[in-house]
Design a protein around this motif. Structure first.
Motif, PDB file in Angstrom:
ATOM      1  N   ASN B  27       0.753  -1.320  -0.160  1.00 40.38           N
ATOM      2  CA  ASN B  27      -0.033   0.029  -0.005  1.00 40.38           C
ATOM      3  C   ASN B  27       0.683   1.372   0.125  1.00 40.38           C
ATOM      4  OD1 ASN B  27      -2.885  -1.070   0.268  1.00 40.38           O
ATOM      5  ND2 ASN B  27      -1.939  -2.069   1.943  1.00 40.38           N
ATOM      6  N   GLY B  29       2.251   2.967   2.104  1.00 43.26           N
ATOM      7  CA  GLY B  29       1.954   4.059   3.369  1.00 43.26           C
ATOM      8  C   GLY B  29       0.811   4.700   2.981  1.00 43.26           C
ATOM      9  N   THR B  30      -0.242   4.816   1.993  1.00 40.86           N
ATOM     10  CA  THR B  30      -1.020   5.742   1.605  1.00 40.86           C
ATOM     11  C   THR B  30      -2.232   4.699   1.504  1.00 40.86           C
ATOM     12  OG1 THR B  30      -0.615   5.603  -0.532  1.00 40.86           O
ATOM     13  CG2 THR B  30      -0.010   7.674   0.697  1.00 40.86           C
ATOM     14  N   ALA B  31      -3.295   4.929   2.395  1.00 44.54           N
ATOM     15  CA  ALA B  31      -4.555   4.359   2.326  1.00 44.54           C
ATOM     16  C   ALA B  31      -5.404   4.719   1.311  1.00 44.54           C
ATOM     17  CB  ALA B  31      -5.175   4.300   3.681  1.00 44.54           C
TER      18      ALA B  31
END
Lengths: 332, 137
Positions: B27, B29-31
């Motif tokens: 991912n 680090g960004t949802a």
């Protein structure tokens, strides 16, 4: 005693979540704090445990004799069960990891009237062990749809295959049935077979109950008492991207399921579940049968002070010749 | 501290860590933002009281079961009349009733379905029989 203790522990864990979420409103604790702690425990504990094993020397080349070893050229070697090369050893390890070969060779022996000792094939443990592990793997990989965005393609194909029966809505997954059936078998085996029951400990029952209730809560959530999967995914993605969010309105059943998973992760490095890493370190599986070709030096060997015959003779040569004893060399 | 067979142990552990942390690096680090199904179709905007056949929360989690029950009622029992919880009567039909308001499949149905991973193989099999609405775009 072990059964009751394990069952009550798991029920107490679930009750703790129920009270914690429903009464105390500890959504953030159970949704964010516990998962991070569990994940850290799992990773650090796992690595620590493996390194601990790696620090223990293997004193002997433990050759297994479950097949014809390498011998004279006209004797056919069993290259997978008794390998003498690295490739063969990898093959044996692959058979062990992927197909549980040593469990497949399991036999049971029983006294019968006579008295006669009878040996039997015992394949049930192997079959249900295999079913359990593979269905758990599929279930585990399927859950990546909550932890990855965009959802990787192999997860879709796995789900398609798993749900191919297209029974009901949401579609029934075959692995869910197999998982519960296999866990139930593994539990019943420990209860029904007296010898196995005798050696079963809470550490055997506890993971089974944990996995059983993990499965049951998941199944209830999917088929009966629904939770909002979109919010669940929001929470899951928040955790793995280190931007934790706790969307409101996720049912308590989800927190139970999630907490049991966290307990499983945190418990993992301290338990027999470490066979996940341990299977690769089994000396009887990962050592080629080659002591006749390569010398295995025990790393433990104490540096022994030796006094060879040659040195002995050097010390006493003159006296030996005088006494008429035979010597190998007449002079130094 | 001596690690025996470090040449095999260390790469093995590395593979384990990479696999175990797959969701973290996948991912990056960004949802991805959660989906917002759009409720702005003309049919919905004309409604005085914006209310579906079930309360919103129930609809979110149980619409698939409702549709399945509707299918059974219509196809097997020939019954098309659905009396909702608030006494209103609806015509049990995906294309004529559900899609009359929610005519924006790609902005309504699909947003959540794709987000929750219901795609390709595990796609909700509504549209294997029903005709998906033609959205004017």
């Amino acid at each position: 005693m072990g059964i009751k203790f394990s069952l009550l522990s798991v029920i107490a864990l679930m009750a703790a979540v129920f009270v914690g979420v429903k009464v105390a409103g500890l959504h953030y604790f159970f949704g964010v704090v516990v998962p991070y702690a569990a994940l850290a425990t799992f990773l650090v504990g796992f690595i620590y445990r493996v390194l601990l094993w790696a620090r223990s020397p293997v004193p002997f080349n433990i050759t297994t004799t479950s097949g014809q070893q390498q011998s004279l050229p006209w004797v056919k070697q069993n290259k997978l069960d008794n390998p003498s090369t690295t490739a063969g050893t990898i093959g044996r390890m692959a058979l062990e990891v992927l197909f549980f070969r040593s469990l497949f060779r399991n036999t049971k022996y029983e006294y019968h009237e006579g008295p006669k000792l009878r040996y039997q094939w015992e394949k049930w443990l192997w079959i249900f062990g295999l079913l359990f592990h593979y269905s758990f793997l599929v279930i585990f990989l399927r859950h990546l749809r909550f932890f990855a965005e965009p959802v990787p393609g192999f997860v879709h194909s796995l789900e398609g295959l798993d749900g191919m029966l297209q029974v009901g809505l949401p579609g029934l997954y075959i692995t869910n049935l197999i998982f519960i059936a296999a866990v139930t078998f593994l539990f019943l085996r420990r209860v029904v077979v007296p010898q196995v029951r005798y050696i079963s400990l809470p550490s055997d029952y506890f993971p089974l109950f944990l996995l059983f209730f993990l499965g049951v809560t998941g199944i209830i959530m999917r088929y009966f008492s629904k939770v909002d999967v979109v919010k669940v995914k929001e929470l899951a993605l928040g955790i793995v991207t280190f931007n934790p969010v706790v969307p409101s309105g996720i049912g308590v059943l989800f927190y139970m399921h999630f907490f049991l998973l966290c307990v499983l992760l945190a418990y993992f490095p301290f338990s027999k579940l470490m066979h996940l890493g341990g299977v690769f370190l089994s000396p009887t599986r990962n050592m080629p049968n080659d002591p006749r070709m390569r010398r295995h030096v025990n790393p433990w060997n104490y540096p022994v002070k030796v006094h060879t015959y040659e040195e002995y003779e050097d010390d006493f040569r003159e006296k030996m010749i005088e006494a008429g004893l035979p010597v190998e060399k007449e002079s130094k | 501290m001596k690690i025996y067979n470090a040449k095999l142990i260390i790469p093995g552990l590395l593979i384990f860590v990479v696999m175990a942390t797959f969701p973290i690096w996948y991912n990056k680090g960004t949802a991805a933002p959660p989906p917002e199904p759009k409720l702005n179709t003309p049919a919905i905007q004309r409604m005085a009281e914006k209310q579906c056949v079930l309360p919103k929360d129930q609809m979110r989690t149980e619409h698939m079961q409702l549709l399945n029950e509707w299918r059974t009622e219509v196809v097997r029992n020939g019954n098309r009349l659905y009396v909702a919880w608030d006494g209103k009567e609806y015509n049990m039909s995906l294309q004529n009733e559900c899609m009359r308001c929610h005519s924006n499949k790609s902005e309504f149905c699909d947003t959540c379905h794709v987000y929750a991973g219901l795609k390709s193989g595990s796609q909700p099999y509504c549209w294997t029989c029903h005709i998906a609405p033609k959205e004017n775009k």
